[in-house]
Design an enzyme around this catalytic site. Structure first.
Site, PDB file in Angstrom:
ATOM      1  N   ARG A   5     -12.697 -11.559  81.078  1.00 23.95           N
ATOM      2  CA  ARG A   5     -14.008 -12.207  81.074  1.00 23.95           C
ATOM      3  C   ARG A   5     -14.007 -13.573  80.416  1.00 23.95           C
ATOM      4  O   ARG A   5     -14.512 -14.553  80.988  1.00 23.95           O
ATOM      5  CB  ARG A   5     -15.036 -11.332  80.325  1.00 23.95           C
ATOM      6  N   LYS A   9       9.511 -21.283  70.963  1.00 26.09           N
ATOM      7  CA  LYS A   9      10.599 -22.073  70.343  1.00 26.09           C
ATOM      8  C   LYS A   9      10.293 -22.368  68.886  1.00 26.09           C
ATOM      9  O   LYS A   9      11.034 -23.086  68.228  1.00 26.09           O
ATOM     10  CB  LYS A   9      10.773 -23.391  71.102  1.00 26.09           C
TER      11      LYS A   9
HETATM   12  N1   CP Z   1     -15.519  -9.458  76.235  1.00 28.28           N
HETATM   13  C1   CP Z   1     -14.288  -9.983  76.235  1.00 28.28           C
HETATM   14  O1   CP Z   1     -13.902 -10.720  75.320  1.00 28.28           O
HETATM   15  O2   CP Z   1     -13.517  -9.633  77.303  1.00 28.28           O
HETATM   16  P1   CP Z   1     -12.074 -10.178  77.611  1.00 28.28           P
HETATM   17  O3   CP Z   1     -11.141  -9.631  76.532  1.00 28.28           O
HETATM   18  O4   CP Z   1     -11.724  -9.677  78.971  1.00 28.28           O
HETATM   19  O5   CP Z   1     -12.105 -11.683  77.530  1.00 28.28           O
END
Ligand code: CP
Length: 308
Positions: A57, A87
């Site tokens: 997201r 590295k």
């Molecule tokens: N809500 C959220 O942070 O989802 P992701 O980890 O998929 O970014």
């Protein structure tokens, strides 16, 4: 509130009027998106998304937000393995270099405090897209925006937070925002091992937020205006045994969801594992997919505020 330069902590957003303005911009972004009326205020600007931890997201919505505003994106979804960090390059040097190529940096890192360290030396805005068990301020802004959209108010709410409150950075960022509103009551429901850290409980006390801790969800579902479920974060546990002991502490099923008030909402920052049964998705109170979509418009509003 000071002019927004970096977005590191939800505690920066200490003015409800400022939040209202930001949410109004997000609303306008949504309307313009739906009616294909978006302009290109960020044409020629570049956002770098440096992700040292997995994401669906946050990274995609930041990148979509930038592109919908006419800007471009430099993306690294696995900085830990694909960048010169392998590295031995320090985060500070990486930021010095990337800030020469990009107009803003969204960074997700496995160590708490990294976004703040990056902001200290960055000549371009840095946005904390999640720092270990620290904070996730853009998720919290999304969450409060979602509550306002769904319930039409932010005051006088009873918010029941369930699950991994120890490691849940979304919760650590959400609480300071909820504390801005009148008569908000918070129930903190977790196994004792995953209790909200002391510093966040102290913050609630300092801000005179009424809160109550419990290991049991029973009796609270019927009271909630917002039932916010969190994932138990396997990646933060030292051993699988410790994770297994608490992983399924709370599972919201369809029968439990039906006990909520008709106007209540169910939230989750996602991804979910077992804590919300898929059958709950059909319940009109399930707001978590709408919540994820709202993240796009909040991030558009933030990028426009920082860069336009
Ligand atoms: N809500 C959220 O942070 O989802 P992701 O980890 O998929 O970014």
């Amino acid at each position: 509130m000071e002019k927004l330069r970096h977005v590191i902590s939800a505690r920066q957003f200490d003015d409800p009027e400022y939040l209202n303005g930001l949410f109004d911009v997000a609303n306008q972004m949504e309307r313009d998106d739906v009616f294909r009326a978006l302009t290109d205020p960020l044409r020629g600007r570049i956002l770098a998304t440096l992700f040292y931890e997995p994401s669906t997201r946050t990274r995609f919505s930041f990148e979509a937000a930038m592109q919908k505003l006419g800007g471009g994106v430099l993306t690294a979804e696995n900085m830990r393995e694909s960048s010169s960090a392998t590295k031995g390059e320090t985060i500070e040097d990486t930021i010095r270099i990337v800030s020469g190529y990009a107009d803003a940096i969204a960074i997700r890192h496995y160590e708490q405090g990294t976004a703040e360290a990056a902001a200290r030396i960055s000549p371009v805005p840095v946005i904390n897209a999640g720092d270990g068990v620290g904070e996730h301020p853009t998720q919290a802004l999304t969450d409060v925006y979602t509550i306002r959209k769904e319930l039409g108010r932010l005051s006088g709410l009873r918010v029941v937070l369930v699950g991994d409150l120890l490691n849940g950075r979304t919760i650590h960022s959400l609480l300071p925002l909820l504390a801005l509103y009148k008569d908000v009551q918070v129930d903190l429901v977790s196994p004792w091992q995953l209790r909200l850290p002391l510093k966040h409980r102290e913050y609630l006390l300092e801000k005179h937020v009424a809160f109550h801790e419990s290991e049991k969800l029973d009796g609270l579902i019927e009271q909630a205006d917002v039932l916010y479920i969190t994932r138990v974060q396997k990646e933060r546990f030292a051993t699988v045994e410790e994770y297994d002991a608490v992983k399924d502490s709370y599972i919201l099923d369809a029968r439990m969801a039906d006990r909520l008030k008709p106007e209540a909402i169910i939230m989750h920052a996602l991804p979910r594992v077992n804590e919300i049964s898929p059958e709950v998705d059909a319940n009109a109170r399930a707001a978590y997919f709408r919540q994820a979509k709202n993240g796009l418009y909040i991030r558009m509003a933030l990028l426009k505020t920082l860069l336009a």
